[in-house]
Each structure stands twice: as structure tokens, then as C-alpha cells.
Enzyme design. Structure first.
Site, PDB file in Angstrom:
ATOM      1  N   LYS A  13       0.829  -1.214   0.000  1.00  0.00           N
ATOM      2  CA  LYS A  13       0.000   0.000   0.000  1.00  0.00           C
ATOM      3  C   LYS A  13       0.866   1.269   0.000  1.00  0.00           C
ATOM      4  O   LYS A  13       0.608   2.203  -0.744  1.00  0.00           O
ATOM      5  CB  LYS A  13      -0.918   0.027   1.237  1.00  0.00           C
ATOM      6  CG  LYS A  13      -1.866  -1.150   1.352  1.00  0.00           C
ATOM      7  CD  LYS A  13      -2.802  -1.017   2.545  1.00  0.00           C
ATOM      8  CE  LYS A  13      -2.114  -1.039   3.894  1.00  0.00           C
ATOM      9  NZ  LYS A  13      -1.476  -2.330   4.257  1.00  0.00           N
ATOM     10  N   ARG A  88      -9.220   0.722   9.071  1.00  0.00           N
ATOM     11  CA  ARG A  88      -8.694  -0.604   9.419  1.00  0.00           C
ATOM     12  C   ARG A  88      -9.720  -1.456  10.155  1.00  0.00           C
ATOM     13  O   ARG A  88      -9.460  -2.603  10.464  1.00  0.00           O
ATOM     14  CB  ARG A  88      -7.563  -0.376  10.398  1.00  0.00           C
ATOM     15  CG  ARG A  88      -6.128  -0.595  10.199  1.00  0.00           C
ATOM     16  CD  ARG A  88      -5.281  -1.184   9.410  1.00  0.00           C
ATOM     17  NE  ARG A  88      -3.975  -1.511   9.896  1.00  0.00           N
ATOM     18  CZ  ARG A  88      -2.863  -0.882   9.568  1.00  0.00           C
ATOM     19  NH1 ARG A  88      -2.871   0.199   8.859  1.00  0.00           N
ATOM     20  NH2 ARG A  88      -1.718  -1.359   9.971  1.00  0.00           N
ATOM     21  N   ARG A 127      11.793  -6.168   4.875  1.00  0.00           N
ATOM     22  CA  ARG A 127      11.544  -4.731   4.693  1.00  0.00           C
ATOM     23  C   ARG A 127      12.388  -3.911   5.671  1.00  0.00           C
ATOM     24  O   ARG A 127      12.571  -4.307   6.813  1.00  0.00           O
ATOM     25  CB  ARG A 127      10.056  -4.451   4.932  1.00  0.00           C
ATOM     26  CG  ARG A 127       9.698  -2.981   4.816  1.00  0.00           C
ATOM     27  CD  ARG A 127       8.266  -2.794   4.459  1.00  0.00           C
ATOM     28  NE  ARG A 127       7.369  -2.860   5.590  1.00  0.00           N
ATOM     29  CZ  ARG A 127       6.054  -2.661   5.490  1.00  0.00           C
ATOM     30  NH1 ARG A 127       5.491  -2.420   4.328  1.00  0.00           N
ATOM     31  NH2 ARG A 127       5.284  -2.729   6.552  1.00  0.00           N
ATOM     32  N   ARG A 162      11.593  -2.111  11.444  1.00  0.00           N
ATOM     33  CA  ARG A 162      10.601  -1.589  12.376  1.00  0.00           C
ATOM     34  C   ARG A 162      10.445  -2.519  13.570  1.00  0.00           C
ATOM     35  O   ARG A 162      10.575  -3.716  13.440  1.00  0.00           O
ATOM     36  CB  ARG A 162       9.247  -1.449  11.657  1.00  0.00           C
ATOM     37  CG  ARG A 162       9.138  -0.184  10.862  1.00  0.00           C
ATOM     38  CD  ARG A 162       7.945  -0.142   9.942  1.00  0.00           C
ATOM     39  NE  ARG A 162       6.700  -0.644  10.508  1.00  0.00           N
ATOM     40  CZ  ARG A 162       5.547  -0.631   9.855  1.00  0.00           C
ATOM     41  NH1 ARG A 162       5.477  -0.135   8.631  1.00  0.00           N
ATOM     42  NH2 ARG A 162       4.455  -1.110  10.404  1.00  0.00           N
ATOM     43  N   ARG A 173       0.118  -9.149  13.593  1.00  0.00           N
ATOM     44  CA  ARG A 173      -0.475  -8.121  12.713  1.00  0.00           C
ATOM     45  C   ARG A 173      -1.310  -8.772  11.609  1.00  0.00           C
ATOM     46  O   ARG A 173      -2.342  -8.251  11.223  1.00  0.00           O
ATOM     47  CB  ARG A 173       0.625  -7.251  12.089  1.00  0.00           C
ATOM     48  CG  ARG A 173       1.125  -6.189  13.063  1.00  0.00           C
ATOM     49  CD  ARG A 173       2.424  -5.582  12.586  1.00  0.00           C
ATOM     50  NE  ARG A 173       2.289  -4.795  11.387  1.00  0.00           N
ATOM     51  CZ  ARG A 173       3.283  -4.554  10.533  1.00  0.00           C
ATOM     52  NH1 ARG A 173       4.481  -5.066  10.754  1.00  0.00           N
ATOM     53  NH2 ARG A 173       3.095  -3.817   9.472  1.00  0.00           N
TER      54      ARG A 173
HETATM   55  P1  AMP Z   1       1.184   0.404   9.265  1.00  0.00           P
HETATM   56  O1  AMP Z   1       2.401   1.223   9.040  1.00  0.00           O
HETATM   57  O2  AMP Z   1       0.016   0.849   8.435  1.00  0.00           O
HETATM   58  O3  AMP Z   1       1.441  -1.076   9.155  1.00  0.00           O
HETATM   59  O4  AMP Z   1       0.727   0.666  10.790  1.00  0.00           O
HETATM   60  C1  AMP Z   1       1.565   0.348  11.869  1.00  0.00           C
HETATM   61  C2  AMP Z   1       0.748   0.230  13.142  1.00  0.00           C
HETATM   62  O5  AMP Z   1       0.102   1.479  13.421  1.00  0.00           O
HETATM   63  C3  AMP Z   1      -0.368  -0.797  13.100  1.00  0.00           C
HETATM   64  O6  AMP Z   1       0.085  -2.104  13.372  1.00  0.00           O
HETATM   65  C4  AMP Z   1      -1.291  -0.245  14.182  1.00  0.00           C
HETATM   66  O7  AMP Z   1      -0.771  -0.507  15.478  1.00  0.00           O
HETATM   67  C5  AMP Z   1      -1.194   1.249  13.970  1.00  0.00           C
HETATM   68  N1  AMP Z   1      -2.202   1.746  12.994  1.00  0.00           N
HETATM   69  C6  AMP Z   1      -1.969   2.302  11.786  1.00  0.00           C
HETATM   70  N2  AMP Z   1      -3.111   2.650  11.178  1.00  0.00           N
HETATM   71  C7  AMP Z   1      -4.114   2.288  12.021  1.00  0.00           C
HETATM   72  C8  AMP Z   1      -5.535   2.366  11.954  1.00  0.00           C
HETATM   73  N3  AMP Z   1      -6.184   2.888  10.898  1.00  0.00           N
HETATM   74  N4  AMP Z   1      -6.240   1.888  13.009  1.00  0.00           N
HETATM   75  C9  AMP Z   1      -5.634   1.372  14.105  1.00  0.00           C
HETATM   76  N5  AMP Z   1      -4.291   1.263  14.224  1.00  0.00           N
HETATM   77  C10 AMP Z   1      -3.532   1.715  13.195  1.00  0.00           C
END
Ligand code: AMP
Length: 215
Positions: A13, A88, A127, A162, A173
Site C-alpha cells: 500500500k 482498518r 523490509r 521496524r 499483525r
Molecule cells: P502500518 O504502518 O500501516 O502497518 O501501521 C503500523 C501500526 O500502526 C499498526 O500495526 C497499528 O498498530 C497502527 N495503525 C496504523 N493505522 C491504524 C488504523 N487505521 N487503526 C488502528 N491502528 C492503526
């Protein structure tokens, strides 16, 4: 363009969103990037989100909706936006629908980037991400390493793995994705906005999006 990008962690994404911004000046809005920036800056939001993120859990909907309600009203969103990692959960999607109605904004589509699980697992473990909160460029040790090992090509900051990309956090996740986020595919299908793209290269995903948008 006004798009939602759906897909499991590691589906691409962020990479697709970054490339789409080059097409028409639409902005990428990544809730993950915003939250990581807040954690690094030590803000109140960052303190509230940090433990959830580290464990690979979702941050509570209220915190996310608070961020997005403000962000979508910033002037740069007028040219279009690519929602990367938001919504999400079904409650987030329902509240987003209300918010967009209130703001008079119409989405073009919700793109579901569908990538096989083995590809996802391989991508997430290899990554690497720029540690500079203002950059957060994405690399891959196998397919797209930085020119100088461990250093970001774009800003010169260290490139790191990360904290939520340990094997344990990744598998959590992915479970969270299946349970809480995958139902959004049905939600946007019902709303007549869903486009599913089965492609592992970002170029193929972008071509499919362009074809749908007739550009
Ligand atoms: P990402 O970089 O999109 O994988 O997000 C990393 C982490 O941020 C996720 O595993 C969640 O803990 C938190 N996070 C990001 N976006 C959301 C969302 N829309 N709702 C809830 N938690 C989020």
C-alpha cells in the site's frame, strides 16, 4: 484521485501510494507514518499509541478518527488523497463514510491489493524503513536495498527494521488484519467502490488503478 488502499501489511500500500502521488499531486495519508512520527516526537498521541503498535495491535478507533478528521480537512487534501492503512476496522469505515458525507467528498474507489501470504511474509521480514519520521522511505534488503547499506538514499538517516516487524509481531499483525480489516473488503464491495487487484508488482497495481480511473 481519492482512493482507499486496502490490503494486508506488506501488500504494498505504501509503495503504491507514494508512486500515485507523482501522478496528480494527490497526498499520501498513512496513519502508520503519522503514528510512528508521533511516537518518535514523544507527543501525547505517540505515548497513547506506542504500546499497541509495538505489540502489533490496532490503536483505538477514537484516536485514529481524531487524527483523520483533522487531516482530511487540511488544504493539501483538496487535490486528492490516498488513504494508506486507514480505515482498518468496520467502525472506522462507517465513521469515515459519515465524515466524507459531512465534508462533501466523494471517493473514487477502494482498491484491495491482494497478495499471497508467502509473498507478504517474505516482504515484511526483509523490509527496512528510514528512521527519519519525516521521510520513512521503504527499502527491501533483497529487492530494493539502499545504495549504501543501512543509510537512506533520500535523506541519509539510518535505515532500520521496524519494531513491529519481528516474526512474532508480524504474525500478530496478520491475524489482526484477517479478523478486523479483511471485513472491509465486503463493506466497500457493498458500497459499490471495491476494485480488487491481484498483483505483486506496484507497477501492475498502478496500471490497474489508472485503467479504472480512465487516465
Ligand atoms: P502500518 O504502518 O500501516 O502497518 O501501521 C503500523 C501500526 O500502526 C499498526 O500495526 C497499528 O498498530 C497502527 N495503525 C496504523 N493505522 C491504524 C488504523 N487505521 N487503526 C488502528 N491502528 C492503526
Amino acid at each position: 484521485m481519492k482512493l482507499i488502499l486496502l490490503g494486508a501489511p506488506g501488500a504494498g500500500k505504501g509503495t503504491v501510494a507514494k508512486q500515485l502521488t507523482q501522478l496528480d499531486g494527490s497526498v499520501q495519508i498513512s496513519t502508520g507514518d503519522i503514528l510512528r512520527g508521533a511516537v518518535q516526537a514523544g507527543t501525547e498521541l505517540g505515548k497513547q499509541a506506542e504500546a499497541y503498535m509495538k505489540a502489533g495491535d490496532l490503536v483505538p478507533d477514537e484516536l485514529i478518527m481524531g487524527i483523520m478528521e483533522k487531516r482530511l480537512q487540511e488544504p493539501d487534501c483538496a487535490r486528492g488523497f490516498l488513504l494508506d492503512g486507514f480505515p482498518r476496522t468496520i467502525p472506522q469505515a462507517e465513521q469515515l463514510t459519515e465524515l466524507l458525507n459531512k465534508l462533501g467528498i466523494k471517493l473514487d474507489m477502494a482498491v484491495n491489493i491482494d497478495v499471497p501470504r508467502d509473498v507478504i511474509l517474505d516482504r515484511l521480514t526483509t523490509r527496512r524503513t528510514c528512521s527519519n519520521a519525516a521521510c520513512q522511505a521503504i527499502y527491501n534488503v533483497k529487492s530494493n536495498p539502499p545504495k549504501q547499506e543501512g543509510i537512506c538514499d533520500k535523506c541519509g538517516s539510518p535505515v532500520v527494521q521496524r519494531e513491529d516487524e519481528t516474526e512474532e509481531a508480524i504474525s500478530h499483525r496478520l491475524e489482526t488484519y484477517n479478523e478486523k480489516t479483511a471485513p472491509l473488503i465486503g463493506f466497500y464491495d457493498k458500497a459499490g467502490l471495491l476494485v480488487t487487484v491481484n498483483a505483486t508488482s506496484s507497477e501492475a497495481v498502478i496500471d490497474a488503478i489508472k485503467a479504472k480511473l480512465n487516465r
